[in-house]
Design an enzyme around this catalytic site. Sequence first.
Site, PDB file in Angstrom:
ATOM      1  N   VAL A   1     -12.597   3.176   3.052  1.00 50.25           N
ATOM      2  CA  VAL A   1     -11.282   3.515   3.732  1.00 50.25           C
ATOM      3  C   VAL A   1     -10.839   3.322   4.947  1.00 50.25           C
ATOM      4  CG1 VAL A   1     -10.089   5.598   4.232  1.00 50.25           C
ATOM      5  CG2 VAL A   1     -13.000   6.224   2.878  1.00 50.25           C
ATOM      6  N   CYS A   2      -8.932   2.835   4.329  1.00 51.75           N
ATOM      7  CA  CYS A   2      -8.619   2.856   5.129  1.00 51.75           C
ATOM      8  C   CYS A   2      -7.182   3.478   5.293  1.00 51.75           C
ATOM      9  CB  CYS A   2      -8.484   1.003   4.968  1.00 51.75           C
ATOM     10  SG  CYS A   2      -6.866   0.951   3.488  1.00 51.75           S
ATOM     11  N   ARG A   3      -6.260   2.803   5.530  1.00 52.35           N
ATOM     12  CA  ARG A   3      -5.137   3.982   5.389  1.00 52.35           C
ATOM     13  C   ARG A   3      -4.722   4.419   4.085  1.00 52.35           C
ATOM     14  NH1 ARG A   3       0.546   4.511   6.334  1.00 52.35           N
ATOM     15  NH2 ARG A   3       1.437   2.330   5.606  1.00 52.35           N
TER      16      ARG A   3
ATOM     17  N   MET B   1      -6.503   7.423   3.594  1.00 52.38           N
ATOM     18  CA  MET B   1      -6.460   8.588   4.293  1.00 52.38           C
ATOM     19  C   MET B   1      -5.442   9.179   4.038  1.00 52.38           C
ATOM     20  SD  MET B   1      -9.543   8.574   6.010  1.00 52.38           S
ATOM     21  CE  MET B   1      -8.376  10.311   7.020  1.00 52.38           C
TER      22      MET B   1
ATOM     23  N   GLY C   1      -5.300   2.599   1.145  1.00 53.31           N
ATOM     24  CA  GLY C   1      -6.179   1.492  -0.010  1.00 53.31           C
ATOM     25  C   GLY C   1      -6.101  -0.129   0.149  1.00 53.31           C
TER      26      GLY C   1
END
Length: 103
Positions: free
Chosen positions: A65-67, A93, A69
């Site tokens: 997961v990141c901000r 996110m 994708g």
Amino acid sequence: MEEIKEITAEELKQKLERGERLNVVDVREDEEVAQGMIPGAKHIRMGDIPSRLDEFKKDEEYIFVCRSGVRSGNVCYYLQELGYNVCNMIGGMLAWDGEIIPK
């Protein structure tokens, strides 16, 4: 380049709500995770992944997961090349509307 598996934020939320034991890894920077992470996620910054490979097992799946994708997708390609079982949460996110907890 081989395709990587993907999961939507909604699919991940449903799995967690069903109590599935998942390896969720948040690769954002410290100041980003300070605003909240998916409950149960482990924080390993993207830049730290190569030096922390010993924390990953090849027989388990990891959801990254990141901000948005993009970074998590890059991590997935990198780890998949090394033989790890990975999955990218598309939308990151920004797409997550489930619970978040402060790190």
